[in-house]
Design an enzyme around this catalytic site. Structure first.
Site, PDB file in Angstrom:
ATOM      1  N   ARG A 172       1.458   1.709   2.804  1.00 45.75           N
ATOM      2  CA  ARG A 172       2.851   2.059   3.064  1.00 45.75           C
ATOM      3  C   ARG A 172       3.540   2.521   1.796  1.00 45.75           C
ATOM      4  O   ARG A 172       3.815   3.671   1.612  1.00 45.75           O
ATOM      5  CB  ARG A 172       3.598   0.854   3.652  1.00 45.75           C
ATOM      6  CG  ARG A 172       3.226   0.592   5.095  1.00 45.75           C
ATOM      7  CD  ARG A 172       3.556  -0.802   5.506  1.00 45.75           C
ATOM      8  NE  ARG A 172       2.706  -1.757   4.822  1.00 45.75           N
ATOM      9  CZ  ARG A 172       2.700  -3.046   5.055  1.00 45.75           C
ATOM     10  NH1 ARG A 172       3.526  -3.550   5.944  1.00 45.75           N
ATOM     11  NH2 ARG A 172       1.882  -3.847   4.401  1.00 45.75           N
ATOM     12  N   HIS A 217       1.152  -0.705  12.913  1.00 44.49           N
ATOM     13  CA  HIS A 217      -0.283  -0.955  13.143  1.00 44.49           C
ATOM     14  C   HIS A 217      -0.843   0.035  14.179  1.00 44.49           C
ATOM     15  O   HIS A 217      -1.929   0.577  14.004  1.00 44.49           O
ATOM     16  CB  HIS A 217      -0.513  -2.378  13.680  1.00 44.49           C
ATOM     17  CG  HIS A 217      -0.246  -3.478  12.683  1.00 44.49           C
ATOM     18  ND1 HIS A 217       0.604  -4.520  12.949  1.00 44.49           N
ATOM     19  CD2 HIS A 217      -0.729  -3.697  11.445  1.00 44.49           C
ATOM     20  CE1 HIS A 217       0.620  -5.354  11.909  1.00 44.49           C
ATOM     21  NE2 HIS A 217      -0.171  -4.879  10.980  1.00 44.49           N
ATOM     22  N   SER A 237       5.161  -7.133   9.570  1.00 47.45           N
ATOM     23  CA  SER A 237       5.273  -8.200  10.583  1.00 47.45           C
ATOM     24  C   SER A 237       6.278  -9.270  10.162  1.00 47.45           C
ATOM     25  O   SER A 237       6.964  -9.852  11.014  1.00 47.45           O
ATOM     26  CB  SER A 237       3.908  -8.844  10.810  1.00 47.45           C
ATOM     27  OG  SER A 237       2.975  -7.879  11.217  1.00 47.45           O
ATOM     28  N   LYS A 264      -2.396 -18.442   5.956  1.00 46.42           N
ATOM     29  CA  LYS A 264      -1.150 -17.657   6.056  1.00 46.42           C
ATOM     30  C   LYS A 264      -0.178 -18.270   7.063  1.00 46.42           C
ATOM     31  O   LYS A 264       0.918 -17.764   7.273  1.00 46.42           O
ATOM     32  CB  LYS A 264      -1.463 -16.216   6.466  1.00 46.42           C
ATOM     33  CG  LYS A 264      -1.922 -15.345   5.320  1.00 46.42           C
ATOM     34  CD  LYS A 264      -1.675 -13.873   5.611  1.00 46.42           C
ATOM     35  CE  LYS A 264      -1.929 -13.011   4.392  1.00 46.42           C
ATOM     36  NZ  LYS A 264      -1.725 -11.585   4.663  1.00 46.42           N
TER      37      LYS A 264
HETATM   38  P1  ADP Z   1      -2.980  -8.435   6.211  1.00 43.14           P
HETATM   39  O1  ADP Z   1      -2.757  -9.907   6.165  1.00 43.14           O
HETATM   40  O2  ADP Z   1      -4.427  -8.052   6.188  1.00 43.14           O
HETATM   41  O3  ADP Z   1      -2.162  -7.645   5.214  1.00 43.14           O
HETATM   42  P2  ADP Z   1      -1.327  -7.165   8.227  1.00 43.14           P
HETATM   43  O4  ADP Z   1      -1.341  -7.358   9.711  1.00 43.14           O
HETATM   44  O5  ADP Z   1      -0.056  -7.431   7.514  1.00 43.14           O
HETATM   45  O6  ADP Z   1      -2.512  -8.029   7.680  1.00 43.14           O
HETATM   46  O7  ADP Z   1      -1.752  -5.680   7.877  1.00 43.14           O
HETATM   47  C1  ADP Z   1      -2.989  -5.171   8.297  1.00 43.14           C
HETATM   48  C2  ADP Z   1      -3.131  -3.753   7.780  1.00 43.14           C
HETATM   49  O8  ADP Z   1      -2.166  -2.920   8.416  1.00 43.14           O
HETATM   50  C3  ADP Z   1      -2.883  -3.605   6.282  1.00 43.14           C
HETATM   51  O9  ADP Z   1      -3.730  -2.597   5.779  1.00 43.14           O
HETATM   52  C4  ADP Z   1      -1.447  -3.151   6.200  1.00 43.14           C
HETATM   53  O10 ADP Z   1      -1.211  -2.384   5.033  1.00 43.14           O
HETATM   54  C5  ADP Z   1      -1.353  -2.298   7.448  1.00 43.14           C
HETATM   55  N1  ADP Z   1       0.007  -2.229   7.949  1.00 43.14           N
HETATM   56  C6  ADP Z   1       0.854  -3.215   8.271  1.00 43.14           C
HETATM   57  N2  ADP Z   1       2.051  -2.744   8.676  1.00 43.14           N
HETATM   58  C7  ADP Z   1       1.950  -1.400   8.583  1.00 43.14           C
HETATM   59  C8  ADP Z   1       2.850  -0.314   8.820  1.00 43.14           C
HETATM   60  N3  ADP Z   1       4.108  -0.508   9.182  1.00 43.14           N
HETATM   61  N4  ADP Z   1       2.391   0.921   8.619  1.00 43.14           N
HETATM   62  C9  ADP Z   1       1.135   1.129   8.187  1.00 43.14           C
HETATM   63  N5  ADP Z   1       0.242   0.176   7.931  1.00 43.14           N
HETATM   64  C10 ADP Z   1       0.642  -1.070   8.124  1.00 43.14           C
END
Ligand code: ADP
Length: 163
Positions: free
Chosen positions: A90, A17, A128, A41
């Site tokens: 990703r 992130h 996460s 969630k």
């Molecule tokens: P959501 O429930 O909206 O998917 P996340 O916190 O899982 O929330 O992800 C938020 C954003 O960050 C999404 O666009 C996700 O693809 C991106 N994201 C999560 N982990 C990574 C990572 N390791 N590298 C790049 N982008 C990421």
């Protein structure tokens, strides 16, 4: 003044992130990190905790703010004056859902563009959920999350007893 909104659950925030936030700041004048309440969630951390963890890590960064949000993303982006929505991409597995979301959001408000950014290769497999699983099993997550997040994970999750 170009403002982007980076929405997500951030349960918890990882280095992946942070990587996306840094890249977005290179492209936009200001970045709003929007932490979704997302009760369906069943996040491990409360929205306040998730906001705090990001704030702690980005304290010294200029042009960034972190806000909780609930409701329709596209409306929130519009109300915050953002012209773009940032999402991290990703692997191919992210693509279908993200593509659908981006096009749906565009049909709701065509003035807001979704921008996809790719993280550094080392974070392409990171999410996460994996971090929570490793932490839950007592594994070391220091390479995946900042120190403050690591500490909070330890406090939040009961640690398995080792013989
Ligand atoms: P959501 O429930 O909206 O998917 P996340 O916190 O899982 O929330 O992800 C938020 C954003 O960050 C999404 O666009 C996700 O693809 C991106 N994201 C999560 N982990 C990574 C990572 N390791 N590298 C790049 N982008 C990421």
């Amino acid at each position: 003044m170009q403002t982007a909104l980076y929405p997500g659950t951030f349960d918890p925030m990882t280095h992946g992130h942070l990587d996306i936030m840094e890249r977005a700041l290179r492209l936009f004048d200001s970045l709003i990190v929007a932490v979704a309440v997302n009760p369906y969630k069943h996040p491990l951390f409360t929205v306040e905790e998730r906001v705090e963890m990001i704030q702690e890590e980005t304290e010294s960064w200029e042009r960034i703010r972190v806000e909780p949000f609930d409701g329709l993303l596209i409306e929130y982006a519009h109300n915050m004056g953002a012209q773009s929505i940032i999402r991290g991409l990703r692997a191919v597995s992210d693509f279908e859902y993200e593509f659908q979301m981006a096009l749906t959001n565009r049909s709701l408000d065509s003035s807001i563009e979704t921008v996809f950014l790719m993280p550094s290769e080392q974070y392409t497999y990171l999410n996460s959920t994996i971090v929570k699983e490793i932490a839950h099993l007592g594994g070391n997550v220091s390479q995946f999350v900042p120190k403050g997040v690591e500490r909070r994970l330890r406090e939040k999750l009961p640690q398995p007893e080792h013989e």
